[in-house]
Design a protein around this motif. Structure first.
Motif, PDB file in Angstrom:
ATOM      1  N   ARG A  91       0.840  -1.197   0.000  1.00  0.00           N
ATOM      2  CA  ARG A  91       0.000   0.000   0.000  1.00  0.00           C
ATOM      3  C   ARG A  91       0.875   1.246   0.000  1.00  0.00           C
ATOM      4  NH1 ARG A  91      -1.732  -3.820   3.136  1.00  0.00           N
ATOM      5  NH2 ARG A  91      -3.763  -4.725   2.731  1.00  0.00           N
ATOM      6  N   SER A  92       0.350   2.307  -0.534  1.00  0.00           N
ATOM      7  CA  SER A  92       1.100   3.567  -0.598  1.00  0.00           C
ATOM      8  C   SER A  92       1.354   4.159   0.782  1.00  0.00           C
ATOM      9  CB  SER A  92       0.355   4.575  -1.479  1.00  0.00           C
ATOM     10  OG  SER A  92      -0.924   4.860  -0.951  1.00  0.00           O
ATOM     11  N   THR A  93       0.733   3.595   1.808  1.00  0.00           N
ATOM     12  CA  THR A  93       0.907   4.094   3.180  1.00  0.00           C
ATOM     13  C   THR A  93       1.881   3.257   4.003  1.00  0.00           C
ATOM     14  OG1 THR A  93      -1.037   2.804   3.836  1.00  0.00           O
ATOM     15  CG2 THR A  93      -1.404   5.126   3.281  1.00  0.00           C
ATOM     16  N   ASP A  94       2.529   2.272   3.405  1.00  0.00           N
ATOM     17  CA  ASP A  94       3.457   1.413   4.141  1.00  0.00           C
ATOM     18  C   ASP A  94       4.614   2.243   4.696  1.00  0.00           C
ATOM     19  OD1 ASP A  94       1.936  -0.834   3.710  1.00  0.00           O
ATOM     20  OD2 ASP A  94       3.200  -1.619   2.090  1.00  0.00           O
ATOM     21  N   GLU A  95       4.749   2.217   6.005  1.00  0.00           N
ATOM     22  CA  GLU A  95       5.729   3.082   6.682  1.00  0.00           C
ATOM     23  C   GLU A  95       7.164   2.773   6.283  1.00  0.00           C
ATOM     24  OE1 GLU A  95       5.072   3.353  10.898  1.00  0.00           O
ATOM     25  OE2 GLU A  95       2.922   3.676  10.615  1.00  0.00           O
ATOM     26  N   ILE A  98       7.783   4.180   2.858  1.00  0.00           N
ATOM     27  CA  ILE A  98       7.810   5.641   2.928  1.00  0.00           C
ATOM     28  C   ILE A  98       9.154   6.107   3.483  1.00  0.00           C
ATOM     29  CG2 ILE A  98       6.845   7.631   4.170  1.00  0.00           C
ATOM     30  CD1 ILE A  98       4.065   6.324   3.755  1.00  0.00           C
ATOM     31  N   THR A 121      -5.020  10.201   2.403  1.00  0.00           N
ATOM     32  CA  THR A 121      -3.989  10.101   3.439  1.00  0.00           C
ATOM     33  C   THR A 121      -3.081  11.313   3.318  1.00  0.00           C
ATOM     34  OG1 THR A 121      -2.551   8.795   2.002  1.00  0.00           O
ATOM     35  CG2 THR A 121      -4.010   7.572   3.466  1.00  0.00           C
ATOM     36  N   GLU A 123       0.241  11.504   3.782  1.00  0.00           N
ATOM     37  CA  GLU A 123       1.515  11.266   3.115  1.00  0.00           C
ATOM     38  C   GLU A 123       1.571   9.823   2.653  1.00  0.00           C
ATOM     39  OE1 GLU A 123       5.889  12.616   4.190  1.00  0.00           O
ATOM     40  OE2 GLU A 123       5.144  11.098   5.573  1.00  0.00           O
ATOM     41  N   GLY A 124       1.728   9.668   1.361  1.00  0.00           N
ATOM     42  CA  GLY A 124       1.872   8.332   0.800  1.00  0.00           C
ATOM     43  C   GLY A 124       3.018   8.321  -0.185  1.00  0.00           C
TER      44      GLY A 124
END
Length: 180
Positions: A91-95, A98, A121, A123-124
């Protein structure tokens, strides 16, 4: 069951092709810049998406000048401005992705990310990396009798995008070599 999975997966691939074709082409152009110059393409895959890295490095058709982004200690390698990075995650939100993308950005490394775009979100990956390809895989594909879903083919969809980018890079490089 397999017919449902096959139908869902085929539909999923078609959505990627229809909706992400320009992002795939732009991503291939960005990555090909490293190959036209004297750089390399550094690839990262989160968890089982490391299978994309193995495909790029060790398959019968490896990606030209591809290298793993992480060293043997799991640290991001030092890259030069000639290099490019390609990140695969769920996912574009994977810490973790990122964090890696931010580090690459701070080094001035142009980066392509591939993940399911999570909207709304702060920040992605799509806001940190230079280009983003939406893998569209936000949930498992097959519903069961209890209303739950299963069958989350993250590696398959990532490989589909990888091949789309790889084939486009090959076309770009063939055109470039024909001009010389």
């Amino acid at each position: 069951m397999m017919k449902i999975f096959t139908t869902q997966l085929t539909g999923h691939f078609n959505r990627i092709l229809d909706q992400e074709e320009m992002n795939i082409e732009d991503s291939a152009r960005l990555l090909a810049q490293a190959l036209i110059g004297e750089g390399s393409i550094y690839i990262y895959g989160f968890n089982e998406l490391n299978g994309v890295v193995l495909e790029a490095l060790s398959s019968s058709e490896p990606l030209m000048r591809a290298m793993p982004l992480l060293d043997s200690d799991g640290q991001v390698k030092k890259l030069s401005s000639r290099d490019r990075a390609l990140l695969f995650t769920y996912r574009s939100t994977d810490e973790e992705a990122i964090s890696i993308a931010k580090g690459l950005s701070e080094q001035g490394i142009q980066t392509v990310s591939v993940s399911a775009l999570i909207k709304n979100t702060d920040e992605g990956l799509e806001t940190i990396t230079d280009l983003h390809v939406d893998s569209k895989l936000r949930q498992p594909l097959i519903p069961d009798d209890k209303g739950e879903r299963y069958g989350y083919p993250a590696l398959m969809t990532s490989l589909y995008v990888y091949y789309a980018i790889s084939f486009t890079i090959k076309e770009i490089m063939n055109e470039y070599e024909d001009e010389d």
